[in-house]
Every structure is written in C-alpha cells, then in structure tokens.
Design an enzyme around this catalytic site. Sequence first.
Site, PDB file in Angstrom:
ATOM      1  CD  GLU A 232      -1.794   2.291   1.628  1.00  9.66           C
ATOM      2  OE1 GLU A 232      -1.505   3.189   0.795  1.00  9.66           O
ATOM      3  OE2 GLU A 232      -1.803   2.477   2.845  1.00  9.66           O
TER       4      GLU A 232
ATOM      5  CB  CYS B 150      -1.265   7.038   1.380  1.00  9.83           C
ATOM      6  SG  CYS B 150      -2.330   5.931   2.322  1.00  9.83           S
TER       7      CYS B 150
END
Length: 478
Positions: free
Chosen positions: A252, A286
């Site tokens: 990720e 993010c």
Amino acid sequence: MTIDHQHIFVGGQWIAPKSTQRSNILNASTEELVGSVPKCNNEDMDRAVAAAREAMRSLAWAGLDGKGRAQHLRRFADAVERRGQQLARSVSLQNGMPINVADQLESAFVVSLLRYYASLAENLVEEEARPSPTGSTTLVRRDPVGVVGAIIPWNFPVALSIFKIAPALAAGCAVVVKPSSGTVLDSYVLAEAAAEAGLPPGVINWVPGDRGIGSHLVSHPGVDKVAFTGSTSAGRIIAEACARLLRPVTLELGGKSAAIVLEDADLDALIRSLPMSSVLNNGQACFSCTRILAPAGRYDEVVDAIAGAVSAYSVGDALDRATVVGPMASAAHRDSVQRYIELGTGEARLVVGGGRTSQDRGWFVQPTVFADVDNRSRIAREEIFGPVLSIIRYEGEDEAVEIANDSEYGLGGTVWSTDHDHAVTIARRMETGTVGINGYMPDLNAPFGGVKSSGMGRELGPESIGAYQRYKSVYLLG
C-alpha cells in the site's frame, strides 16, 4: 517525563536485545525528547522470525481453528481498548497527529477492526469438499501462508499495524512487526496489550530499528509473506526483493488523489469534509485528495471557499483539542514539504499559506492552497504528503476524469455532486482503488488499496484474509 524501553517483545516475552544501540523519540510539536527504545540489529530480527516460525509449529496456535483464533483476537481487542487513550496520545506526541483524529483512527477504529476480524475468523471456511466432473472429490483447503513480515509507516502506526496483524491472525499466521523508527512507542503499547491478552508465544513480535533490519526482514528465509505500507520508492525496492524470492507481498503505497467537484456540488459539504478528505493527519495520509478539480464556471467560487476554510484552520500542538493541523512528523519531512511549497510559488498562484508558522519549536508548516495549477506541474504530480492543496480548472466532465486519471498514482478520490447516481457514474470512470461520494472514509468491510504506482493487493474487508492464505488441493481418489 520520558519513556525509556530497554527490552523488545519477542516470543511472548520481554527480552533484552542483542544490539546496544538506542533510538531517541522526539515530540513533533515541541522537539522535546519523549522516549528512547532499542535500535535492533539483524540478530534481533532473526530471533523474532524464529519465534514466529515456532508459533506456526506449535499446537497452541497452529492447532486452533477459526473460533479459537477469534477468541484471542477479541481478548486482544479488549486489551487494546483499555489502552485507547494511551495509544492516541502516544501517536500524537510522535508524529503530530491531532489528538481528536488519533482518538478515532488510532484507537476506536483499531478496536473495531480487531473485533471485525474476530467475527470473520469465527465463521471462516478453511476446507470444503468439491465434487469433480470425473466423479471423485477434492478437498480444497485455505491454509495460513505462514510467517508474515509487516513493515509499518509512521503516519498511522497503530491502524496500519492492525490492518496487517488482524487479518493475518484471523488466517492463522504469525507476524513479525517492524515499526517505523519515528513512531515506536505505540508499538510497545500494542505489545503490552498482546501480552495481557495471552496470545500464544511468537504469534506477534515487535522489533524496532532502522531500514536495515526492515530489509533483512523482507529477504529473510524464514518469512513467507511481506506486507508493507510506505512510499512508492521503498515499495518498488521491496517488490523487487520479493520477486526474486517468489514471495507474496502486499504493498500500500503513495497517492495523489483527485477530488472532482461537479457543477452541482454542495460546496458547504465539500468544505466540511476537507479536514478528513484532503488534510487528514496534517496532509500526511496516502489517500488525501490534494488535487481539487473545479469546473471553470465555478472555479473562483471553489477557490474562495477552500481558501477561506484552510486559512481559518487552527495550527498548533497536536495534543490541543482545538488543533486542526498539527506539525509534520519530522524535521526532515517538514523541510521536504516546505521545498514543495517554495517550488509551487513558481508553478502556480499562491492563495493561502506558503511559509512556516509562528511557533518557535515544532515541525510546522502553514496549510497552503495553490490556484491556477497545471496538472503537469510537480506540485500536481508528486506526492507532497503535507497540508498543500492544488486547485485545477477543468472545462467539462470528460476533461475532469481525464485530469483525475492523468497520474502515476491511483489510491483514493472523491466526487462531489447533489446527483448521487451521476456521481457514482463518474466514480466508475476513475482509475483508482477507492472513491468516496461527497466525502471519504475507508470502510473496514471493503477492500482498500491502490492501482498503478499506489500498490498491489488489498487490505481491509474479508478479501484481506485471503492475502494471508494459500490454497491446497487434496485429491480423494480412493
């Protein structure tokens, strides 16, 4: 008061590390020393992997079915819940996350996540009999993949640990956790919770240290799978290492998400959501939608609304309940964000912010808004990871989708419209792993992850358990 940890949690015990080196942990808001921990070496990591491998062989863990693992997960959740305030405060001190955010995402959400995976483990189907067209039967098993090496970032250290630990344990794996060197104190709180919950020895192990032991963990022969959250550049290095070893990996990584504001969008709703969808954790998320795509007919209105909201955000100590934007997680990261802001003043029109705050100490930057941004500019293409928003003009919905998709990343995104069905139609066209309609919040019951340079594999949801399992077919021929 500083917190000095002398031991590491390996094999269900607090043991002295082989390394004699130490790491200091600083308060992001004041730059004061708040603690120190061991800086472990490869030998310490070897012991942790050995403990995890032993757990995979032990009937105390390997002999449990899903219901047995669920009981352990629930006890772990209860122990974490009792330490909720301690966890939230620890994170806020270390990385500058506003305490109101930490209370929710690094405490309450984490407990819910553990209980969610306990429920999934309890109902896990680990073996099924399938009839064959030839008349025989095959048992299809879903076995735990084995020992998992989990490498955790500094921005959401508790939540992103549990993103990996909870489904791995539900699947029957053992885990070795390497926390970020800047946010280690919270991992000790989790280890204390694991010890109190009575998890079998070696099921979870925490080894603090620098990137060197992280690399050692990734390539360790005793590790069966790697799970990593962090930068795209680091993710590529890990992917290359795992590819050489034919080792499964979940990544990720970074993002540069777009918020598409349609002509009929409710701007008040957009402004209310900005602290979550675009500036969460001081912009250190993010999935943050830091590219705001506004229609030409409402462009000035959108710029004025966002500028007014961002300029009013309270910037201050992460432990202050009034704070909306706290400090960056480190001096080096603050300097990186500041360089992007300085770069942006030559690429676009500065509307809000642009400099450092009035605080004498702490790693603060001013929340910043740029207008008249070209999507080809660096501030629109590169992940800044700070409270910096770029507002980009578009002439029609097709161009909006084209701009949103014109990125190497594809993790998050939002669509803003009073026409829900039309917003969903636009969302389907976006090249990204997740999209929010009139807001953004990951759902623990749905897969989370990105496409393109934002990673591979998924976390959260029942799908995440499958990432920690491997199939075995047993042919019953006679």
